[in-house]
Design a protein around this motif. Sequence first.
Motif, PDB file in Angstrom:
ATOM      1  N   THR A  64       0.829  -1.197   0.000  1.00 20.16           N
ATOM      2  CA  THR A  64       0.000   0.000   0.000  1.00 20.16           C
ATOM      3  C   THR A  64       0.871   1.258   0.000  1.00 20.16           C
ATOM      4  O   THR A  64       0.705   2.151  -0.832  1.00 20.16           O
ATOM      5  N   TYR A  68       1.461   4.012  -3.042  1.00 17.87           N
ATOM      6  CA  TYR A  68       1.095   5.401  -2.782  1.00 17.87           C
ATOM      7  C   TYR A  68       2.281   6.334  -3.022  1.00 17.87           C
ATOM      8  O   TYR A  68       2.183   7.300  -3.780  1.00 17.87           O
ATOM      9  N   HIS A  78      -3.185  13.122  -4.602  1.00 17.88           N
ATOM     10  CA  HIS A  78      -3.509  12.167  -3.535  1.00 17.88           C
ATOM     11  C   HIS A  78      -4.578  11.148  -3.916  1.00 17.88           C
ATOM     12  O   HIS A  78      -4.370   9.954  -3.702  1.00 17.88           O
ATOM     13  N   MET A  82      -4.008   7.155  -4.086  1.00 14.50           N
ATOM     14  CA  MET A  82      -4.780   6.219  -3.266  1.00 14.50           C
ATOM     15  C   MET A  82      -5.327   5.072  -4.108  1.00 14.50           C
ATOM     16  O   MET A  82      -5.255   3.916  -3.712  1.00 14.50           O
ATOM     17  N   ALA A  85      -2.547   2.833  -4.865  1.00 13.02           N
ATOM     18  CA  ALA A  85      -2.188   2.010  -3.707  1.00 13.02           C
ATOM     19  C   ALA A  85      -3.142   0.832  -3.581  1.00 13.02           C
ATOM     20  O   ALA A  85      -2.724  -0.293  -3.287  1.00 13.02           O
ATOM     21  N   ALA A  86      -4.435   1.079  -3.836  1.00 12.15           N
ATOM     22  CA  ALA A  86      -5.413  -0.009  -3.794  1.00 12.15           C
ATOM     23  C   ALA A  86      -5.071  -1.056  -4.849  1.00 12.15           C
ATOM     24  O   ALA A  86      -5.105  -2.263  -4.595  1.00 12.15           O
TER      25      ALA A  86
END
Lengths: 182, 182
Positions: A64, A68, A78, A82, A85-86
């Motif tokens: 994660t 990110y 951002h 995100m 990162a998912a």
Amino acid sequence: MIFYKLFWVFTKIGFFGFGGGYAMLSLIQEEVVDRNSWMTKQEFTDLVAVSQLTPGPIGINTATYAGYSALIHAGYTHPIAMLGAAMTTIALCLPSFAMISVISYFFLKFRSNRYFSSAMDGVRPISIALIALAALSLTNRDNFIDYMSPILFITAIVCSVRFKVHPILILLGAALVGLVIY
Amino acid sequence: MHFKLFYQFTKIGLFTIGGGYAVIPLIEKEIVSQGWLDRTEFYELLAITESLPGVFATNIAALVGYKICGVRGGLLAALGTILAPFFIIILLAVFFGKIQDNPYVVKIFKALRPVVVGLIAAPCYTAFKASKMTFKTLLIPIIALVLMFFFHLSPIWIIVLGCFGGIGYHKFKTARKNLSKD
């Protein structure tokens, strides 16, 4: 491009990540720090510290965070980072999830497969080397800054192996020591 | 049923602190004791998880979920374990960039870094004991480590070599057994 790369790298890590979270760290480090420079060695060490203090498997946490920060470094916003990162986190779980779907289908037949179990016997000693590699390659000037560092290092090992102190307690203790001595 | 499964595994994910094996007692408490799964079945699933790549906690969750309510159960259970850690790490990643230069945080991390390296190194010993290795077989991880650290061979190749080495050794042993029978 970076999305594709992150996805591919973490799927690969998920596929070859035998031997638990710590053994997986050396795979993650090789890809994230050495090959793609998504993170510095020091950032990676900090991330491991943070992952130990927060809930969740270390593999998930690092995936994660790596996803990110790679996207933030690449200049994305951002919310996009995100999402990325998912994606990396899911990519990490994908290979074993696919295997589980197959295994659940054939169930225990798989475990008693001779080839599979002897391959696993071969991987087991390797996972010790993978854990050692992760520790060894983080033993550098960034993480060991003065004469106190080796003392802290050895104390941590002794507390963990000999006295079975919980890692969270060790890290909290170290944080206090840091506030006092530095 | 599906929602409850997801909820249980989200709870489990939230309390998995310090390594994937921490999920075992949690699953026993939340899933097995609730009568969702038989204890012997759970141990069978654990044995399978030991030989899967990837994240231990997510893998065991997916297997348990599958066993309870099929593909959808597996997906929900795996996603459940990821959910809480994912958002915590995202929060930290956003937050950490801002507090990184705080003098207290700097002090804490100076002491944390060598300790983290120690905590990564410590499981080498535990893994060595768990795999019932002798000093002769200890040569395997040592050679693997030298190849990776000094010759920069990718960990992935070492893992692949380990698999084939295990199969090769097994074949060699059975061949020798057959030979001595004749």
